[in-house]
Write a protein that holds these residues in place. Structure first.
Motif, mmCIF file in Angstrom:
data_model
loop_
_atom_site.group_PDB
_atom_site.id
_atom_site.type_symbol
_atom_site.label_atom_id
_atom_site.label_comp_id
_atom_site.label_asym_id
_atom_site.label_seq_id
_atom_site.Cartn_x
_atom_site.Cartn_y
_atom_site.Cartn_z
ATOM 1 N N PRO A 137 -23.780 4.537 -17.358
ATOM 2 C CA PRO A 137 -22.486 5.535 -17.230
ATOM 3 C C PRO A 137 -21.528 4.589 -17.979
ATOM 4 N N SER A 138 -20.198 5.161 -18.067
ATOM 5 C CA SER A 138 -19.135 4.239 -18.851
ATOM 6 C C SER A 138 -18.603 2.969 -17.594
ATOM 7 N N GLY A 139 -18.669 1.524 -18.213
ATOM 8 C CA GLY A 139 -17.997 1.113 -16.889
ATOM 9 C C GLY A 139 -19.843 0.100 -16.167
ATOM 10 N N SER A 140 -20.845 0.414 -16.658
ATOM 11 C CA SER A 140 -22.041 0.028 -15.890
ATOM 12 C C SER A 140 -22.234 -1.229 -16.746
ATOM 13 N N GLY A 141 -21.790 -1.953 -17.552
ATOM 14 C CA GLY A 141 -21.481 -3.341 -18.109
ATOM 15 C C GLY A 141 -22.926 -3.427 -19.303
ATOM 16 N N LYS A 142 -22.311 -2.278 -19.903
ATOM 17 C CA LYS A 142 -22.915 -2.675 -20.840
ATOM 18 C C LYS A 142 -22.547 -3.644 -22.546
ATOM 19 N N SER A 143 -21.311 -3.049 -22.373
ATOM 20 C CA SER A 143 -20.877 -4.275 -23.538
ATOM 21 C C SER A 143 -20.783 -5.634 -22.996
ATOM 22 N N THR A 144 -20.630 -5.803 -21.906
ATOM 23 C CA THR A 144 -20.109 -7.460 -21.031
ATOM 24 C C THR A 144 -21.413 -8.013 -22.216
ATOM 25 N N LEU A 145 -22.690 -7.261 -21.106
ATOM 26 C CA LEU A 145 -24.372 -7.289 -21.777
ATOM 27 C C LEU A 145 -23.813 -8.086 -23.112
ATOM 28 N N THR A 158 -25.193 1.767 -26.632
ATOM 29 C CA THR A 158 -24.864 3.403 -27.502
ATOM 30 C C THR A 158 -24.757 4.670 -26.133
ATOM 31 N N HIS A 159 -23.641 5.732 -26.292
ATOM 32 C CA HIS A 159 -24.160 6.485 -25.549
ATOM 33 C C HIS A 159 -25.242 7.668 -25.774
ATOM 34 N N ASP A 160 -25.208 7.728 -26.823
ATOM 35 C CA ASP A 160 -25.474 8.961 -27.861
ATOM 36 C C ASP A 160 -27.445 9.156 -26.796
ATOM 37 N N ILE A 207 -18.347 -12.331 -14.342
ATOM 38 C CA ILE A 207 -16.926 -11.572 -13.608
ATOM 39 C C ILE A 207 -15.671 -11.698 -14.575
ATOM 40 N N TYR A 208 -14.730 -10.469 -14.174
ATOM 41 C CA TYR A 208 -13.656 -10.639 -15.394
ATOM 42 C C TYR A 208 -12.665 -11.624 -14.091
ATOM 43 N N ARG A 209 -12.050 -12.091 -13.991
ATOM 44 C CA ARG A 209 -10.989 -12.551 -12.778
ATOM 45 C C ARG A 209 -9.383 -11.585 -13.620
#
Ligand SMILES: Nc1ncnc2c1ncn2[C@@H]1O[C@H](COP(=O)(O)OP(=O)(O)OP(=O)(O)O)[C@@H](O)[C@H]1O
Length: 315
Positions: free
Chosen positions: A42-50, A206-208, A13-15
Motif C-alpha cells: 500500500p501507499s506509505g508502507s515504506g517501499k521507496s524508503t527501502l 511498483t504499484h502495477d 525514521i523520518y525525524r
C-alpha cells in the motif's frame, strides 16, 4: 558484479519537527544475485524508503543492511558514493529526473559512465551495448535524439540504460512504469527481464501488478515490514524476526485485530490458529499448511484455506 542484498531488522525514521515517522520498522530480506524482485504494498508502507536505503541515499536508524560487500550502516559517505558509481544503478521515480535534457541518448549513457571511470572502473560497456540491452538500439536513430524527442516508454528505458551504464550488480528502480501505456509498460518489463538475464539483480518498487508478475519474486511491504511474499504464483505469509505474521486480508476479516488465538503446532508440520471464542467443531480455523487426514475425511485441506474445524471429529 555481485548484487546480493541482506537486510536484518532494518529501521528507518523520518525525524520531523515535533514528531517522528517510523517508515521501516524492522525489515528482514535476503535477495540473491541475479534475482528479480518487485516491492509491492500500500501507499506509505515504506517501499521507496527501502529502495533509498539500499541505494545508500539515506542511512538506517537501526538494524543491518548490506549490498554486496558494503555495510550501509557503517560505510562512509565516500564508500557509498563509490558503491553507487560502481555497484548499484538507481532509477529515480520519473524518467526525466535521471536524464540530462541537452544530451542525446548515447551521450547520456556515456556521461553516466564518468563516475565509474573516476572510481577506477576500466572495463565499462560500450554505450550502444547498454542501449541494446534495454531495446533502444536501432529504433529510428534514437541514439542521437534528446530525451524530449523520445516517447515516454523510450525515455524510461533510457533512464534504465543510464542506471546500467557502469554495469552494476544491482539495479534499483522506483516505479519505472508509472504513467506509461500498456505497450510501453510491457517494453519496460521486457527490458528489466533482459537486464536480469544479463546477470544483474533487479529490485523494482511498483504499484502495477503486471510489473510485479514479471519479476521472479513479489515482496509485499506492509507497515514498514515484509508482510508477505509471492513466488511462482503462490502467496506466502512471512514470519518476522519477532515471530509476528501479517495475516492476509481475507483471514484478517475473520480474525480481526485483538482476536485471541490458540496456536497449535501439529506433528505433521502444519499450524492451527483457532480463535478462542470459536474453537468448536464447525467453526473457522486457519490451516497454514497442507494436511490430509489419513482416514480421508475432508478436514484440513489446501494451504492457507479457511476450512471448517472438524478436529474433534477427526480425533
Ligand atoms: N521525506 C519524508 N519526510 C517525512 N515522512 C516521509 C518522507 N518520505 C516518506 N515519509 C513517510 O514514510 C512512510 C513511508 O513512505 P514511503 O514513501 O517509503 O512509502 P511507499 O510505500 O513508497 O509509498 P508510495 O507507494 O505512496 O510511494 C510514509 O508514512 C510516508 O508518509
Amino acid at each position: 558484479m555481485n548484487g546480493t542484498v541482506t537486510c536484518r531488522g532494518l529501521v528507518y525514521i523520518y525525524r520531523l519537527e515535533g514528531y517522528d515517522v517510523v517508515a521501516l520498522g524492522g525489515v528482514d530480506l535476503d535477495i540473491a544475485p541475479g534475482e528479480s524482485v518487485a516491492l509491492l504494498g500500500p501507499s506509505g508502507s515504506g517501499k521507496s524508503t527501502l529502495l533509498s536505503l539500499l541505494a545508500g541515499l539515506i542511512r538506517p536508524a537501526a538494524g543491518r543492511a548490506t549490498v554486496g560487500e558494503t555495510d550501509l550502516a557503517k560505510a562512509s559517505e565516500s564508500d557509498l558514493a563509490r558503491m553507487r558509481a560502481t555497484e548499484v544503478g538507481v532509477v529515480l521515480q520519473g524518467a526525466e529526473r535521471n536524464l540530462l535534457p541537452y544530451l542525446t541518448a548515447e551521450q547520456n549513457v556515456r556521461f553516466a559512465q564518468r563516475a565509474a571511470r573516476s572510481h577506477g572502473v576500466a572495463d565499462l560497456p560500450a554505450p550502444r551495448d547498454v542501449l541494446a540491452l534495454v531495446g533502444l538500439l536501432g529504433v529510428r536513430g534514437r541514439l542521437r535524439q534528446r530525451p524530449h524527442e523520445l516517447t515516454p516508454g523510450e525515455r524510461q528505458r533510457l533512464a534504465l540504460a543510464v542506471a546500467l551504464a557502469h554495469k552494476p550488480g544491482l539495479l534499483l528502480a522506483d516505479e519505472p512504469t508509472s504513467q506509461l501505456d500498456s505497450v510501453a509498460r510491457d517494453e519496460v518489463i521486457a527490458a528489466l527481464e533482459s537486464v536480469r538475464r544479463a546477470g544483474t539483480t533487479v529490485v523494482v518498487v511498483t504499484h502495477d501488478p503486471e510489473v510485479g508478475a514479471g519479476m521472479g519474486r513479489q515482496v509485499t511491504i506492509r507497515d514498514g515490514r515484509v508482510g508477505g511474499e509471492g513466488r511462482l504464483g503462490e502467496e506466502f505469509a512471512v514470519v518476522g524476526r519477532d515471530g509476528s505474521v501479517h495475516l492476509p486480508p481475507d483471514v484478517l476479516a475473520l480474525l480481526p485485530p485483538g482476536t485471541r488465538l490458540r496456536v497449535h503446532a501439529r506433528p505433521d508440520g502444519t499450524v492451527l490458529l483457532a480463535p478462542a471464542h470459536a474453537a468448536q467443531p464447525g467453526s473457522a480455523v486457519v490451516v497454514a499448511d497442507e494436511y490430509e487426514p489419513e482416514d480421508g475425511a475432508a478436514a484440513y485441506s489446501r494451504r492457507g484455506q479457511i476450512v471448517p474445524d472438524y478436529s474433534r471429529e477427526v480425533a
